[in-house]
Design a protein around this motif. Structure first.
Motif, PDB file in Angstrom:
ATOM      1  N   MET A   1      25.557  12.281  74.764  1.00 38.94           N
ATOM      2  CA  MET A   1      25.775  12.333  73.309  1.00 38.94           C
ATOM      3  C   MET A   1      27.106  13.010  72.993  1.00 38.94           C
ATOM      4  O   MET A   1      27.424  14.050  73.563  1.00 38.94           O
ATOM      5  N   THR A   2      27.845  12.417  72.124  1.00 38.15           N
ATOM      6  CA  THR A   2      29.099  13.015  71.665  1.00 38.15           C
ATOM      7  C   THR A   2      29.085  12.975  70.147  1.00 38.15           C
ATOM      8  O   THR A   2      29.690  12.106  69.527  1.00 38.15           O
ATOM      9  N   LEU A   3      28.326  13.912  69.589  1.00 34.57           N
ATOM     10  CA  LEU A   3      28.140  13.889  68.141  1.00 34.57           C
ATOM     11  C   LEU A   3      29.449  14.099  67.387  1.00 34.57           C
ATOM     12  O   LEU A   3      30.332  14.841  67.836  1.00 34.57           O
ATOM     13  N   ILE A   4      29.531  13.463  66.253  1.00 30.61           N
ATOM     14  CA  ILE A   4      30.657  13.722  65.347  1.00 30.61           C
ATOM     15  C   ILE A   4      30.472  15.144  64.801  1.00 30.61           C
ATOM     16  O   ILE A   4      29.389  15.510  64.347  1.00 30.61           O
ATOM     17  N   THR A   5      31.530  15.950  64.905  1.00 31.37           N
ATOM     18  CA  THR A   5      31.410  17.333  64.426  1.00 31.37           C
ATOM     19  C   THR A   5      32.196  17.583  63.150  1.00 31.37           C
ATOM     20  O   THR A   5      31.977  18.583  62.466  1.00 31.37           O
ATOM     21  N   ASP A   6      33.139  16.675  62.853  1.00 32.56           N
ATOM     22  CA  ASP A   6      33.928  16.900  61.659  1.00 32.56           C
ATOM     23  C   ASP A   6      34.519  15.570  61.154  1.00 32.56           C
ATOM     24  O   ASP A   6      34.923  14.720  61.960  1.00 32.56           O
ATOM     25  N   ILE A   7      34.540  15.425  59.852  1.00 27.38           N
ATOM     26  CA  ILE A   7      35.246  14.274  59.240  1.00 27.38           C
ATOM     27  C   ILE A   7      36.095  14.809  58.091  1.00 27.38           C
ATOM     28  O   ILE A   7      35.588  15.501  57.208  1.00 27.38           O
ATOM     29  N   THR A   8      37.384  14.511  58.146  1.00 31.61           N
ATOM     30  CA  THR A   8      38.279  14.896  57.053  1.00 31.61           C
ATOM     31  C   THR A   8      38.770  13.623  56.360  1.00 31.61           C
ATOM     32  O   THR A   8      39.160  12.669  57.039  1.00 31.61           O
ATOM     33  N   LEU A   9      38.734  13.643  55.054  1.00 30.01           N
ATOM     34  CA  LEU A   9      39.247  12.501  54.282  1.00 30.01           C
ATOM     35  C   LEU A   9      40.391  12.973  53.404  1.00 30.01           C
ATOM     36  O   LEU A   9      40.324  14.063  52.840  1.00 30.01           O
ATOM     37  N   ARG A  10      41.420  12.156  53.317  1.00 29.92           N
ATOM     38  CA  ARG A  10      42.546  12.534  52.434  1.00 29.92           C
ATOM     39  C   ARG A  10      43.180  11.286  51.827  1.00 29.92           C
ATOM     40  O   ARG A  10      42.989  10.175  52.333  1.00 29.92           O
ATOM     41  N   ARG A  11      43.948  11.501  50.768  1.00 26.06           N
ATOM     42  CA  ARG A  11      44.732  10.421  50.168  1.00 26.06           C
ATOM     43  C   ARG A  11      46.068  10.360  50.883  1.00 26.06           C
ATOM     44  O   ARG A  11      46.720  11.384  51.063  1.00 26.06           O
ATOM     45  N   ILE A  12      46.463   9.160  51.299  1.00 26.66           N
ATOM     46  CA  ILE A  12      47.832   8.976  51.799  1.00 26.66           C
ATOM     47  C   ILE A  12      48.436   7.765  51.081  1.00 26.66           C
ATOM     48  O   ILE A  12      47.735   7.054  50.356  1.00 26.66           O
ATOM     49  N   THR A  27      34.927  14.849  67.511  1.00 25.46           N
ATOM     50  CA  THR A  27      33.614  14.871  68.171  1.00 25.46           C
ATOM     51  C   THR A  27      33.408  16.191  68.914  1.00 25.46           C
ATOM     52  O   THR A  27      34.361  16.936  69.157  1.00 25.46           O
ATOM     53  N   GLU A  28      32.157  16.405  69.314  1.00 26.36           N
ATOM     54  CA  GLU A  28      31.717  17.603  70.026  1.00 26.36           C
ATOM     55  C   GLU A  28      32.639  18.014  71.172  1.00 26.36           C
ATOM     56  O   GLU A  28      32.984  19.164  71.313  1.00 26.36           O
ATOM     57  N   SER A  29      33.008  17.044  71.990  1.00 29.02           N
ATOM     58  CA  SER A  29      33.830  17.419  73.144  1.00 29.02           C
ATOM     59  C   SER A  29      35.313  17.138  72.923  1.00 29.02           C
ATOM     60  O   SER A  29      36.058  16.887  73.873  1.00 29.02           O
ATOM     61  N   GLY A  30      35.720  17.135  71.663  1.00 28.13           N
ATOM     62  CA  GLY A  30      37.154  17.103  71.375  1.00 28.13           C
ATOM     63  C   GLY A  30      37.746  15.729  71.168  1.00 28.13           C
ATOM     64  O   GLY A  30      38.962  15.586  71.045  1.00 28.13           O
ATOM     65  N   GLY A  31      36.931  14.682  71.141  1.00 27.48           N
ATOM     66  CA  GLY A  31      37.464  13.347  70.847  1.00 27.48           C
ATOM     67  C   GLY A  31      38.007  13.324  69.414  1.00 27.48           C
ATOM     68  O   GLY A  31      37.444  13.967  68.529  1.00 27.48           O
ATOM     69  N   PHE A  32      39.091  12.590  69.221  1.00 25.03           N
ATOM     70  CA  PHE A  32      39.714  12.562  67.887  1.00 25.03           C
ATOM     71  C   PHE A  32      40.158  11.143  67.541  1.00 25.03           C
ATOM     72  O   PHE A  32      40.689  10.425  68.394  1.00 25.03           O
ATOM     73  N   GLY A  33      39.953  10.752  66.288  1.00 19.53           N
ATOM     74  CA  GLY A  33      40.447   9.457  65.821  1.00 19.53           C
ATOM     75  C   GLY A  33      40.849   9.524  64.366  1.00 19.53           C
ATOM     76  O   GLY A  33      40.261  10.267  63.576  1.00 19.53           O
ATOM     77  N   ARG A  34      41.861   8.746  64.030  1.00 22.41           N
ATOM     78  CA  ARG A  34      42.354   8.696  62.647  1.00 22.41           C
ATOM     79  C   ARG A  34      42.441   7.230  62.214  1.00 22.41           C
ATOM     80  O   ARG A  34      42.950   6.401  62.973  1.00 22.41           O
TER      81      ARG A  34
END
Ligand SMILES: C=C(OP(=O)(O)O)C(=O)O
Ligand SMILES: [Mg+2]
Length: 399
Positions: A1-12, A27-34
């Motif tokens: 399991m690699t739970l999502i730990t944070d979601i940031t939303l912004r206007r660009i 994600t929990e173990s440091g995965g990142f996507g934008r």
């Protein structure tokens, strides 16, 4: 399991200078996507709903973020996208906005890929994908909703169908774009550029056909492979009171529009025609596909809006042999892949597509490769377009 730990939303900013939604998923173990949502100008009547960016962000922060953070595995794209549907609670994403949904869906996919240490196309497509590259359809001349005082037809698309590699195809389209610039200059035609970086000259469609034909033939001869061309007619935008309205020309009835497109397909040996008829006229589409579908692609964009139910209706009626795939038209990557797969199972050729308002996001390049879509439509020269094209070049180098 690699739970999502944070979601940031912004206007660009998008490429038209409008606000759009960007999402970041950790994600929990440091995965990142934008991921960032694109935005259309000639939108289909049946598309998922884009909310004003600020409102979409507020709604997604209230509904989607709590349902995903600490709850859903970023690697499980279906679970991410199902959760977005559940919290939205509508069938057109008007609850949280298709712009928030698609930004989160794409950011989660990238976080999942990062987590797995895989390129995004492979996370989306699996181990046995990555060896088929799409032919890029490059918008080189256009008008319609994308530029004032230019052609009636929204897009004239260079189609390097004979290119030996995606890299050579991408460069071929850029060369066609440059050649058209020269031809316009030789003719003394002042040319601005439209929303997607295509030339937007104040000429009629007939002259545009001539120039694009000349440029694709010349560059094809120089490069030694076939460069055909195609169109996005975005005909729903022209359709008023049962007629197709052409500025500076006579209007066309549906039967005349079908005859006109069929004649142009044969006169110019065109490889591709998108939205030649109104977005609700499955029957007229079927008539045209019956006439020319053995020698060109008749593609539904506004007709299908990447929606499997509308695509199924088109399959049942024989409306087209191709579908345009725009993830933001339907709201998630899972829905977009479902449309590609339903199409592929029924002999319908997919073209994954950008929108006229874009960002630097490159997800669609990976989606096209991961889902083995035969075509991608993502412009020719402007920075937000070359972001995707250059990503295709990098992917081709990797595999
Ligand atoms: C890319 C297109 O334009 P828009 O994003 O304005 O719908 C299109 O119609 O295919
Ligand atoms: Mg279109």
């Amino acid at each position: 399991m690699t739970l999502i730990t944070d979601i940031t939303l912004r206007r660009i900013l998008d490429s038209r200078g409008n606000a759009t939604v960007e999402a970041e998923v950790t994600t929990e173990s440091g995965g990142f996507g934008r991921g960032a949502a694109p935005s259309g100008a000639s939108t289909g009547e049946h598309e998922a709903i884009e909310l004003p960016a600020e409102e979409a962000i507020e709604k997604a922060e209230a509904e989607a973020v709590p349902a995903l953070v600490g709850e859903v595995d970023a690697i499980d794209q279906r679970a991410v996208d199902d959760t977005l549907h559940e919290v939205d609670g509508t069938d057109d994403f008007s609850g949280i906005g298709a712009n928030s949904a698609v930004a989160i869906s794409m950011a989660a996919a990238k976080a999942g890929a990062d987590e797995l240490g895989l390129p995004l196309f492979q996370h989306l497509g699996g181990t046995f994908r990555g060896d088929q590259f799409p032919t890029p359809l490059g918008n080189v001349v256009g008008g319609g909703e994308h530029a004032e005082e230019a052609t009636n037809i929204q897009e004239f698309l260079s189609a390097p169908v004979g290119a030996p590699s995606v890299t050579e195809a991408v460069f071929a389209n850029a060369q066609v774009h440059a050649r058209i610039g020269e031809l316009l200059e030789e003719r003394g035609v002042p040319a601005n550029k439209g929303d997607e970086g295509a030339w937007a000259p104040p000429i009629g469609d007939d002259e545009a056909f001539e120039i694009v034909d000349q440029a694709t033939t010349k560059v094809g001869d120089e490069l030694g492979f076939e460069i055909s061309f195609g169109l996005d007619m975005a005909a729903a935008e022209m359709y008023e009171d049962g007629e197709y309205v052409y500025e500076g020309e006579d209007n066309r009835s549906t039967a005349e529009q079908i005859d006109y497109v069929a004649e142009m397909v044969d006169e110019y040996d065109m490889a591709y025609v998108e939205d030649p008829l109104d977005e609700n006229d499955f029957e007229a589409f079927a008539e045209l596909t019956d006439r020319v579908g053995d020698r060109t692609l008749i593609c539904g964009d506004d007709l299908y809006v990447t929606n499997v139910e509308r695509l199924q209706e088109g399959i049942d009626k024989g409306s087209s042999n191709s579908i345009l795939i725009k993830p933001n038209q339907i709201g998630t990557l899972s829905d977009a892949v479902d449309a590609i797969e339903l199409g592929a199972d029924n002999g319908i050729v997919s073209a994954v597509s950008h929108r006229s308002g874009e960002t630097e996001d490159t997800t669609i390049a990976h989606l096209a490769v991961g889902a083995a879509a035969p075509y991608i439509k993502t412009g020719t020269v402007a920075g937000e377009r070359t972001a995707k094209l250059n990503e295709l070049i990098r992917i081709e180098e990797q595999v």
